[in-house]
Design an enzyme around this catalytic site. Structure first.
Site, mmCIF file in Angstrom:
data_model
loop_
_atom_site.group_PDB
_atom_site.id
_atom_site.type_symbol
_atom_site.label_atom_id
_atom_site.label_comp_id
_atom_site.label_asym_id
_atom_site.label_seq_id
_atom_site.Cartn_x
_atom_site.Cartn_y
_atom_site.Cartn_z
ATOM 1 N N GLY A 131 24.363 10.037 53.238
ATOM 2 C CA GLY A 131 25.451 9.982 51.932
ATOM 3 C C GLY A 131 25.872 8.483 51.670
ATOM 4 O O GLY A 131 25.561 8.062 50.795
ATOM 5 N N ILE A 157 27.390 19.092 46.272
ATOM 6 C CA ILE A 157 27.515 18.823 44.622
ATOM 7 C C ILE A 157 28.553 19.244 43.957
ATOM 8 O O ILE A 157 28.486 20.620 44.024
ATOM 9 C CB ILE A 157 26.111 18.824 44.158
ATOM 10 C CG1 ILE A 157 25.046 17.950 44.905
ATOM 11 C CG2 ILE A 157 26.166 18.223 42.663
ATOM 12 C CD1 ILE A 157 25.170 16.448 45.279
ATOM 13 N N GLN A 339 55.969 17.301 56.794
ATOM 14 C CA GLN A 339 56.815 17.164 57.672
ATOM 15 C C GLN A 339 58.282 17.456 57.096
ATOM 16 O O GLN A 339 58.920 18.176 57.937
ATOM 17 C CB GLN A 339 56.573 15.843 58.247
ATOM 18 C CG GLN A 339 57.620 15.595 59.528
ATOM 19 C CD GLN A 339 57.087 16.161 60.779
ATOM 20 O OE1 GLN A 339 55.905 16.407 60.889
ATOM 21 N NE2 GLN A 339 58.111 16.526 61.842
ATOM 22 N N GLU A 366 33.038 9.974 47.256
ATOM 23 C CA GLU A 366 32.806 8.806 46.329
ATOM 24 C C GLU A 366 32.857 7.485 47.045
ATOM 25 O O GLU A 366 33.515 6.588 46.412
ATOM 26 C CB GLU A 366 33.577 8.973 44.841
ATOM 27 C CG GLU A 366 33.248 9.867 43.902
ATOM 28 C CD GLU A 366 33.567 9.946 42.589
ATOM 29 O OE1 GLU A 366 33.400 8.843 42.073
ATOM 30 O OE2 GLU A 366 33.987 11.009 41.996
HETATM 31 C C1 FAD Z 1 33.899 18.421 48.604
HETATM 32 C C2 FAD Z 1 33.003 17.462 48.325
HETATM 33 C C3 FAD Z 1 32.390 17.052 47.019
HETATM 34 C C4 FAD Z 1 31.403 16.187 46.795
HETATM 35 N N1 FAD Z 1 30.792 15.928 45.791
HETATM 36 C C5 FAD Z 1 29.895 15.322 45.659
HETATM 37 C C6 FAD Z 1 29.134 15.062 44.386
HETATM 38 O O1 FAD Z 1 29.368 15.606 43.497
HETATM 39 N N2 FAD Z 1 27.809 14.322 44.383
HETATM 40 C C7 FAD Z 1 27.593 13.607 45.241
HETATM 41 O O2 FAD Z 1 26.671 12.756 45.194
HETATM 42 N N3 FAD Z 1 27.946 13.746 46.511
HETATM 43 C C8 FAD Z 1 29.300 14.485 46.439
HETATM 44 N N4 FAD Z 1 29.841 14.393 47.760
HETATM 45 C C9 FAD Z 1 29.389 13.636 48.856
HETATM 46 C C10 FAD Z 1 30.360 12.470 49.397
HETATM 47 O O3 FAD Z 1 30.232 11.309 48.450
HETATM 48 C C11 FAD Z 1 29.688 12.046 50.855
HETATM 49 O O4 FAD Z 1 30.171 13.167 51.637
HETATM 50 C C12 FAD Z 1 30.351 10.710 51.206
HETATM 51 O O5 FAD Z 1 29.792 9.534 50.424
HETATM 52 C C13 FAD Z 1 29.937 10.437 52.657
HETATM 53 O O6 FAD Z 1 28.831 10.713 52.993
HETATM 54 P P1 FAD Z 1 28.282 11.550 54.346
HETATM 55 O O7 FAD Z 1 29.185 12.864 54.351
HETATM 56 O O8 FAD Z 1 26.956 11.647 54.129
HETATM 57 O O9 FAD Z 1 28.929 10.787 55.566
HETATM 58 P P2 FAD Z 1 27.810 9.536 56.347
HETATM 59 O O10 FAD Z 1 27.510 8.351 55.203
HETATM 60 O O11 FAD Z 1 26.886 10.195 57.177
HETATM 61 O O12 FAD Z 1 29.402 8.996 57.195
HETATM 62 C C14 FAD Z 1 29.746 9.247 58.325
HETATM 63 C C15 FAD Z 1 30.733 8.390 58.711
HETATM 64 O O13 FAD Z 1 30.133 7.173 59.042
HETATM 65 C C16 FAD Z 1 30.846 6.067 58.354
HETATM 66 N N5 FAD Z 1 29.732 4.830 58.234
HETATM 67 C C17 FAD Z 1 28.555 5.258 57.593
HETATM 68 N N6 FAD Z 1 28.177 3.953 57.480
HETATM 69 C C18 FAD Z 1 28.934 3.187 57.958
HETATM 70 C C19 FAD Z 1 28.703 1.549 57.995
HETATM 71 N N7 FAD Z 1 27.596 0.985 57.727
HETATM 72 N N8 FAD Z 1 29.420 1.014 58.572
HETATM 73 C C20 FAD Z 1 30.552 1.815 59.292
HETATM 74 N N9 FAD Z 1 30.871 3.247 59.067
HETATM 75 C C21 FAD Z 1 29.749 3.958 58.497
HETATM 76 C C22 FAD Z 1 31.188 6.633 57.198
HETATM 77 O O14 FAD Z 1 32.360 5.937 56.710
HETATM 78 C C23 FAD Z 1 31.653 8.026 57.719
HETATM 79 O O15 FAD Z 1 33.120 7.921 58.355
HETATM 80 C C24 FAD Z 1 30.875 15.322 48.117
HETATM 81 C C25 FAD Z 1 31.607 15.723 49.292
HETATM 82 C C26 FAD Z 1 32.418 16.473 49.668
HETATM 83 C C27 FAD Z 1 32.958 16.981 50.788
#
Ligand code: FAD
Length: 382
Positions: A131, A157, A339, A366
């Site tokens: 992500g 998505i 709260q 995002e």
């Molecule tokens: C309801 C919902 C709607 C969404 N809609 C869309 C959409 O329309 N299109 C789309 O493409 N995506 C969408 N997303 C995806 C969303 O953008 C991602 O979930 C988000 O960018 C985080 O990616 P991940 O979940 O893979 O977390 P990860 O990238 O796996 O991150 C996990 C944790 O590790 C941390 N982390 C990762 N890398 C680092 C680093 N280098 N240093 C420090 N900390 C780090 C992150 O901050 C997080 O706390 C959606 C998500 C949800 C839940």
């Protein structure tokens, strides 16, 4: 320096505020409870022109600007975030890539129905395995004659599986750059294309009346002409889309934070404890004052980022600051509003319970808060 809104922006804000109060508030709790998509609200938002706000009139847009979209999102999220994210994703992530990078033919084919709200588009960047690190994209697209053959999957998505979803834009690896890095490109995949499967909706903590799915592409073939912009520009494209999108998410977060203030002031005046309204107690007044302070400063942060963007100035750092600050504030205000509502704040029938459930995703979607800090630090030369 003038922070007052123009007459047009003020009029838009008023009309969306009225719409949120009269058309969204009465019905949204039921959609949320049943996890149903609010088609009728989307239809009405389409009639109001909200899906076309920041686009030129040529393709059915309203000829407004991105700040207008932000104001609309703020007013919607003040009442409900599922509706607000549906609009945000449809405009900022769905239609905007086609408007910014599409050919005349792609624009003519897709924009009129997307800008009228008759159809929605999804933005497929995130994958089950990656992500924040979008460079880790695994989905591949191979050119076979005059078709792209796509294999892979996308996670979470938004707007990708509604009855009116027309397409998703998909980021895929299309080759290798001269420096050995992945060549990323964006491809339009129309809904219903064979090999494109939409999984059932996720069971989410919040945004329950919004539409979110995992998508799978299994030898999914689309015409070569569905490439969005130039081959290999995928990385630059989604960075631009996400930079803008952060201002929109900040506006949405400010709306939720302000909704928490609205509900808390109302409740604090009504709820009696120890012989008087709880709003008479300074502890409650100070909580609400702090919530208002946070909503106000977060609003200024997104106004600033939007003003820079519209002036054509660099705005990456300011957009990240606005998104980081506003999402933190939204979570803080939702916690405090709950709260102030005591036990009732834990009951789904109260809007603050919805705000609480909807707030956390703002620190994730995002670009997580950690990613925003990385962007700010990088922009400071670190
Ligand atoms: C309801 C919902 C709607 C969404 N809609 C869309 C959409 O329309 N299109 C789309 O493409 N995506 C969408 N997303 C995806 C969303 O953008 C991602 O979930 C988000 O960018 C985080 O990616 P991940 O979940 O893979 O977390 P990860 O990238 O796996 O991150 C996990 C944790 O590790 C941390 N982390 C990762 N890398 C680092 C680093 N280098 N240093 C420090 N900390 C780090 C992150 O901050 C997080 O706390 C959606 C998500 C949800 C839940």
């Amino acid at each position: 320096m003038d922070f007052r809104l123009s007459e047009e922006h003020e009029a838009l804000r008023e009309s969306v505020r009225d719409f949120a109060r009269d058309a969204v508030a009465p019905v949204i709790a039921e959609h949320y409870e049943r996890h149903t998509f609010p088609y009728e609200i989307v239809r009405q938002m389409g009639k109001m022109g909200l899906f076309g706000l920041p686009f030129p009139e040529e393709h059915g847009g309203m000829g407004g600007d991105y700040f207008a979209l932000c104001l609309a999102l703020e007013e919607l999220a003040r009442v409900d975030s599922s509706v607000a994210i549906t609009l945000e994703a449809a405009v900022s992530l769905g239609a905007m890539p086609i408007h910014r990078f599409g050919t005349d033919e792609q624009k003519a084919r897709w924009l009129p129905k997307l800008l009228s709200g008759e159809a929605l588009a999804g933005f497929g960047l995130t994958e089950p395995g990656t992500g924040s690190d979008a460079g880790g994209t695994q989905t591949r697209a191979v050119l076979d004659g005059d078709e792209w053959v796509i294999n892979g999957s996308k996670a979470f998505i938004t707007n990708s599986g509604t009855d009116i979803t027309a397409l998703v834009t998909v980021t895929a690896v299309t080759g290798t750059n001269p420096d050995g890095s992945k060549e990323l490109s964006t491809i339009i995949v129309p809904a219903g294309t064979p090999g494109f499967t939409v999984a059932p909706g996720y069971s989410k903590v919040g945004w329950n009346a919004s539409d979110t799915h995992e998508l799978t592409f299994d030898d999914c073939r689309v015409p070569a002409g569905n490439l969005l912009g130039a081959r290999g520009r995928g990385f630059a494209q989604f960075l631009r889309i996400l930079d803008e999108g952060r201002i929109a998410i900040a506006a949405l977060a400010v709306g939720l934070a302000q909704g928490c203030v609205d509900e808390s002031v109302k409740y604090a005046k009504e709820r009696q404890a120890f012989g008087q309204p709880i709003g008479n107690y300074q502890a409650i007044q100070f909580k609400i004052a702090d919530m208002e302070l946070k909503a106000h400063t977060a609003r200024l942060a997104y106004y600033d980022a939007a003003a820079r963007m519209l002036a054509g100035e660099p705005f990456k750092r300011q957009a990240a600051i606005a998104k980081l600050h506003a999402s933190t504030v939204a979570v803080d205000n939702a916690r405090e509003a709950t709260q102030i509502h005591g036990g009732y704040g834990f009951m789904n029938e109260y809007p603050v319970a919805r705000f609480w459930r909807d707030s956390k995703i703002l620190e994730i979607g995002e670009g997580t808060s950690e990613v925003q800090r990385m962007i700010i630090a990088r922009d400071l030369g670190m």
